[in-house]
Design a protein around this motif. Structure first.
Motif, short mmCIF file in Angstrom:
data_model
loop_
_atom_site.label_atom_id
_atom_site.label_comp_id
_atom_site.label_asym_id
_atom_site.label_seq_id
_atom_site.Cartn_x
_atom_site.Cartn_y
_atom_site.Cartn_z
N GLU A 1 49.34 24.67 17.19
CA GLU A 1 49.24 24.12 18.71
C GLU A 1 50.25 24.77 19.56
OE1 GLU A 1 48.82 19.93 21.00
OE2 GLU A 1 48.94 19.85 18.84
N ALA A 2 51.23 24.83 19.30
CA ALA A 2 52.38 25.15 20.42
C ALA A 2 51.98 26.70 20.68
CB ALA A 2 53.68 24.99 19.76
N LEU A 3 51.95 27.62 19.66
CA LEU A 3 51.72 29.05 19.72
C LEU A 3 50.37 29.26 20.66
CD1 LEU A 3 53.04 30.47 16.66
CD2 LEU A 3 54.28 30.34 18.69
N ALA A 4 49.47 28.71 20.26
CA ALA A 4 48.14 28.93 21.07
C ALA A 4 47.97 28.47 22.39
CB ALA A 4 46.98 27.79 20.29
N LYS A 5 48.98 27.30 22.71
CA LYS A 5 49.27 26.97 24.07
C LYS A 5 49.76 28.01 24.86
CE LYS A 5 50.71 23.03 26.71
NZ LYS A 5 51.16 21.62 26.79
N ALA A 6 51.06 28.59 24.19
CA ALA A 6 51.68 29.74 24.66
C ALA A 6 50.89 31.12 24.96
CB ALA A 6 53.02 30.05 23.99
N GLY A 7 49.60 31.16 24.47
CA GLY A 7 48.95 32.46 24.71
C GLY A 7 48.95 33.32 23.49
N ALA A 8 49.44 32.91 22.07
CA ALA A 8 49.53 33.67 20.94
C ALA A 8 47.97 33.63 20.43
CB ALA A 8 50.48 33.18 20.14
N GLU A 9 47.60 34.52 19.43
CA GLU A 9 46.45 34.54 18.95
C GLU A 9 46.65 34.93 17.42
OE1 GLU A 9 42.52 37.45 18.78
OE2 GLU A 9 44.24 38.09 19.94
N TYR A 10 46.04 33.93 16.50
CA TYR A 10 46.07 33.94 15.10
C TYR A 10 44.79 34.65 14.48
CZ TYR A 10 46.67 32.09 10.44
OH TYR A 10 46.95 31.94 8.93
N LYS A 11 45.01 35.94 13.85
CA LYS A 11 43.86 36.67 13.36
C LYS A 11 44.21 37.08 12.04
CE LYS A 11 44.67 40.49 15.99
NZ LYS A 11 44.03 41.45 16.99
N ASP A 12 43.25 37.12 10.97
CA ASP A 12 43.73 37.54 9.55
C ASP A 12 45.04 37.19 8.93
OD1 ASP A 12 41.15 39.03 10.02
OD2 ASP A 12 42.49 40.79 10.74
N GLY A 13 45.26 35.75 9.24
CA GLY A 13 46.51 35.27 8.69
C GLY A 13 47.81 35.46 9.39
N LYS A 14 47.58 36.07 10.57
CA LYS A 14 48.97 36.80 11.35
C LYS A 14 48.75 36.09 12.65
CE LYS A 14 51.47 38.87 8.23
NZ LYS A 14 53.03 38.49 7.93
N TRP A 15 50.03 35.70 13.28
CA TRP A 15 50.24 35.63 14.53
C TRP A 15 50.72 36.77 15.42
CZ3 TRP A 15 48.38 31.47 17.09
CH2 TRP A 15 48.37 30.17 16.62
N TYR A 16 49.99 36.72 16.64
CA TYR A 16 49.96 38.09 17.36
C TYR A 16 50.27 37.38 19.04
CZ TYR A 16 48.09 41.09 13.96
OH TYR A 16 47.94 41.50 12.52
N TYR A 17 51.06 38.12 19.83
CA TYR A 17 51.42 38.11 21.19
C TYR A 17 51.32 39.37 21.86
CZ TYR A 17 53.31 35.88 25.26
OH TYR A 17 53.35 35.44 26.71
N GLU A 18 50.29 39.18 22.68
CA GLU A 18 49.94 40.58 23.61
C GLU A 18 49.74 41.77 22.57
OE1 GLU A 18 52.93 40.93 26.38
OE2 GLU A 18 52.19 39.22 27.65
N GLY A 19 49.05 41.39 21.41
CA GLY A 19 48.63 42.58 20.59
C GLY A 19 49.56 42.83 19.84
N GLU A 20 50.77 42.44 19.68
CA GLU A 20 51.79 42.65 18.71
C GLU A 20 52.29 41.72 17.93
OE1 GLU A 20 53.48 45.62 18.47
OE2 GLU A 20 52.17 46.63 20.15
N PRO A 21 52.25 41.96 16.52
CA PRO A 21 52.64 40.94 15.76
C PRO A 21 54.06 39.91 16.17
CG PRO A 21 52.41 42.80 14.52
CD PRO A 21 52.45 43.32 15.74
N ILE A 22 53.84 38.59 16.11
CA ILE A 22 54.93 37.99 16.26
C ILE A 22 56.27 38.11 15.06
CG2 ILE A 22 56.05 35.68 16.74
CD1 ILE A 22 53.23 34.92 17.93
N THR A 23 57.15 38.78 15.18
CA THR A 23 58.17 39.06 14.25
C THR A 23 59.34 38.39 14.61
OG1 THR A 23 57.43 41.37 14.11
CG2 THR A 23 59.51 41.13 13.18
#
Length: 862
Positions: free
Chosen positions: A181-203
């Protein structure tokens, strides 16, 4: 003596008298106790690098090492130590582990831990019980709060802490839900089992220490993070390499690390942890706190606790609760466990004082080491790491591995008692007078205050007041270079505290500005020497415990004034820095009195100082001849020893070998105390409390009593407080209270019918927390029972009575039937007996008749 008296009463020849006297003289030395030396028992202590745990037990068995200054981690090594006749294990709660979270908005990519909810969710993501049982093999206890789960402060709020622990218990799904919920609210995206922010994996750059259990629980937590879609970069780095990242601001700001598996060593127990939470959120702990200040309400509570801005113990306890709650919400510190650490030592060692936290790594342990054979000899101590920071008393010795040397070489004025955590005298005994928390005391107009601008001590003048006054009686003695410790050292030590703590000072160092120094500078109102060995210190500070007021007011110093003057000149010229942080900022080395580039720098400056130079602070307190003697002694010490570390403890720092990675310390036999000074603290008095009489079943609505017994060394012990917590099967706290003392070690807990009526049916745990007056470590135990509803109880009782009556009736019937059978048998027997009697009578009659016939026939023959 008896022999001598006998000789005096008996007439003997002179030769006989001589023989008796000679015999008497010979046996006296054999029966006399060995002389206890001044300073420590051993002649030398050698501390050397021994990082390989697998070699520890064999080395102790061979006599190549007397003790290891770390704990055994691997089960096979612990087993070897336990089975060895040559090795003893000292087990105490000496460590703690946490996750230090980087909350900064970083320049190098997206940091998910800038989001408070993501940090908080880590608590639900971590199964602490799994870590305790599977990784630490039971040698730890789970920890959630900022206060240690084995600390006196934790025991004061244990009922509230249990509520928080239940709230933040392991719940993977809850953690996942809140993070998503918090990451989605911050604009992150969850796809194929991984979180991304502005197209980059959240590392996540996960800084994991590989030397101990942190490797294992770091990997476990990394796996948990990967399960919810983070990409984890596992950075395995040892102590100093890791410190260069989390211990520096720029790498932190760049996002070169996001989580660090932090470890803490506790070398001394404390009765009150007022400064610890404040320290944990200070730049002195980690540079990230130069920018991140924490939740505003949390910061307010931290400052109030650190500054003792409360008016009662009850108010202080409310601060503890608030800090626990808010720090869990903030979760820059995510606590994992408090460790039970088994530290190995040679069985050839004699008695030693054991601190309830520090154990075999503590101030008291190190200072009271001795062999069973008595005084003398070398103690060889293996150390897991050597020379991490520079050895200086202002901003050095912040690492466990370095502090051992400091404990042996430098004396404190007061120090926590190893069993209670209350401050006791080392070089300064004390009496405390306080008008706090609301009153004031007058400060004598001739008391001295320090003016940083003019660098001079001046009278405070009239109309000054303070909250508390501490009167210290000082045991002076000598410095290691042979000069006497004087009032001038005390005064310059105070000046130095202001110089390194006040931000406007050119010598200010944020790391040196520790909680203790900061409070002293803020609250100090003046001091006055009332005799050669007695000084009064006035300050605007109050605490619920007077010994803590004395600690805050302590003005004892561990460094002679001339050495501080010399070092300050080097720091002012930015040739060296007091702390690692400032050294990194200036691009120089940290000041080290014992080795490295600092020695040449200090030596060159020393050569330029006038032979009788007196700093401004000491003008009027030191004359030219005294100053000349000090500077001459320092030069001679450096020429003889090859280093500058002059202090006042039971050992002199002899040498540092940077090739062999070891230090050598020599006994200081001009130390004012004998080696057995602290032997009254050899025995630890932790009460053992057990349930002696209690119901296995409690009926809702009916009173229930639990009898307890408190003992120390098998004897009844009354000087304890026993708190109880009643929790249900889910771990929820349902009741708490204090057991009532009845004397003779007997305590009782009485639950009224009203108390038990609030308990639903099920299994309950009665957790007991006992804290003795003479040992502050809580003793924990528990007793399990079940609660039965009243109607079920009475139904069960009715069934039980019915069954019991049925059994009794059946038994009675059986007895009647048996009796009837017995009567019939008896009747039959009587009938049989009657027949036998009748036959006997007939036979008897026949016998008589035959006898008569025989007699008649006999008479006829005659």
């Amino acid at each position: 003596m008896k022999e001598v008296k006998c000789v005096r009463k008996t007439v003997l020849s002179s030769s006989m008298f001589l023989l008796v006297v000679l015999f008497t003289v010979q046996i006296i030395p054999l029966s006399a106790a060995p002389e206890v030396p001044y300073g420590p028992f051993p002649d030398r202590v050698i501390i050397f690098l021994q990082a390989d745990e697998t070699q520890v037990v064999p080395m102790i068995e061979k006599g190549e090492m007397t003790a290891w200054l770390y704990y055994l981690r691997l089960s096979e090594n612990i087993q070897k130590a336990e089975e060895s006749a040559e090795v003893d294990l000292i087990k105490t709660y000496g460590g703690a582990n946490e996750l230090l979270i980087n909350p900064l908005e970083t320049t190098g990519g997206f940091n998910p831990f800038t989001i408070r909810e993501v940090r908080e969710a880590l608590n639900w993501l971590i199964d602490r019980n799994y870590i305790v049982n599977e990784i630490f093999k039971g040698r730890a206890v789970p920890r959630w709060t900022i206060f240690r789960a084995v600390s006196p402060d934790y025991s004061r709020i244990v009922d509230y802490a249990k509520i928080l622990e239940a709230k933040y218990a392991y719940n993977f799904d809850k953690a996942k839900s809140q993070i998503f919920e918090a990451l989605a609210k911050a604009g992150a995206e969850y796809k194929d089992g991984k979180w991304y922010y502005e197209g980059e994996p959240i590392t996540i750059n996960f800084l994991i220490r590989p030397e101990d259990e942190r490797k294992d629980f770091g990997d476990y937590i990394a796996n948990q993070l990967e399960k919810i879609g983070f990409t984890v970069n596992r950075l395995y780095k040892r102590s100093r390499d890791a410190f260069l990242l989390w211990g520096s601001y720029e790498p932190s700001k760049r996002g070169e690390w996001h989580i660090y598996t932090a470890g803490w060593a506790f070398t001394g127990i404390t009765a009150y942890d007022d400064s610890d939470p404040w320290f944990l959120y200070s730049p002195d702990n980690a540079p990230i706190f130069e920018e991140y200040r924490g939740l505003p309400l949390l910061r307010e509570a931290l400052d109030k606790l650190n500054n003792a801005e409360y008016k009662s113990m009850e108010e202080r306890i409310e601060l503890l609760k608030r800090i626990c709650e808010l720090s869990l919400e903030d979760s820059v510190h995510v606590w994992i466990v408090d460790q039970i650490q088994p530290v190995p030592a040679s069985s050839k060692l004699g008695d030693k004082v054991i601190d309830l936290y520090g154990g075999g790594q503590s101030f008291w342990y190190l200072r009271t080491l001795r062999y069973k054979t008595g005084a003398g000899g070398d103690i060889k101590l293996g150390n897991r790491a050597m020379f991490i920071e520079g050895f200086n008393p202002i901003a050095g010795f912040s690492w466990l591995y370095d502090v051992y040397v400091y404990y042996l070489v430098a004396d404190a004025g007061v120090f926590p008692h190893p069993h209670t955590g209350l401050y006791i005298p080392i070089r300064t005994s004390f009496t405390v007078e306080t008008a706090g928390p609301d009153g004031k005391l007058d400060v004598p107009s001739d008391a001295l205050k320090y003016d940083l601008t003019s660098e001079k001590f001046k009278p405070v003048g009239p109309g000054v007041n303070a909250t508390s006054k501490v009167t210290f009686k000082i045991t002076w003695g000598k410095w290691h270079h042979g000069q006497p410790i004087t009032k001038a050292d005390i005064l310059y030590g105070i000046a130095e505290t202001f110089k390194v703590t006040v931000e406007t000072s050119p010598l200010y160092d944020p790391v040196a500005a520790s909680p203790g120094r900061t409070i002293f500078v803020k609250t100090f109102k003046g001091l006055r020497f009332v005799s050669d060995d007695t000084v009064e210190v006035y300050l605007d500070y109050w605490h619920v415990d007077k010994s803590y007021i004395a600690s805050t007011a302590s003005v004892w110093t561990d460094t002679p004034w001339e050495l501080l003057v010399l070092a300050n000149k080097a720091v002012l010229d930015k040739k060296v820095a007091w702390s690692v942080d400032m050294a990194d900022e200036w691009g120089v080395d940290q000041l080290d009195f014992t080795k490295g580039s600092s020695l040449n720098i200090l030596s060159e400056i020393l050569a330029t100082i006038q032979e009788n130079y007196i700093p401004p602070e000491l003008e009027g307190f030191v004359d030219a001849s005294e100053a000349a003697a000090r500077w001459s002694a320092l030069k001679s010490f450096y020429k003889t020893r090859g280093h500058f570390w002059v202090s006042n403890g039971p050992y002199v720092f002899a040498s540092a070998d940077t090739t062999a990675l070891q230090v050598t310390l020599e006994a200081f036999r001009e130390y004012p105390f004998k080696a057995d000074k602290w032997d009254t603290m050899l025995t630890v008095k932790i009460p053992n409390v057990r349930v002696t009489d209690a119901p296995e079943k409690v009926v809702s609505g009916l009173a229930a009593g639990f009898s307890l017994r408190s003992e120390v060394a098998g004897q009844p012990y009354d000087r304890a407080s026993v708190k109880y917590l009643l929790t249900d099967a889910s771990g929820n706290l349902v009741a708490s209270g204090i057991a009532r003392a009845y004397g003779g070690g007997v305590f009782k807990i009485e639950l009224t019918g009203e108390d038990t009526s609030k308990l639903a049916a099920g299994v309950y745990s009665l957790k007991l927390i006992a804290v003795g007056e003479e040992a502050a470590l809580p003793y924990l135990t528990e007793y399990t029972f079940t609660v039965t509803p009243a109607i079920s109880y009475f139904e069960s009782l009715s069934e039980s009575l019915r069954a019991e009556l049925s059994t009794k009736i059946l038994t009675l019937e059986n007895r009647i039937e048996t009796l009837s059978e017995s009567v019939s048998e008896l009747r039959n027997r009587l009938n049989s007996m009657e027949s036998i009697v009748n036959i006997s009578i007939v036979l008897a009659a026949l016998s008589i008749l035959l006898a008569l016939v025989a007699l008649i026939l006999l008479l006829r023959k005659k």
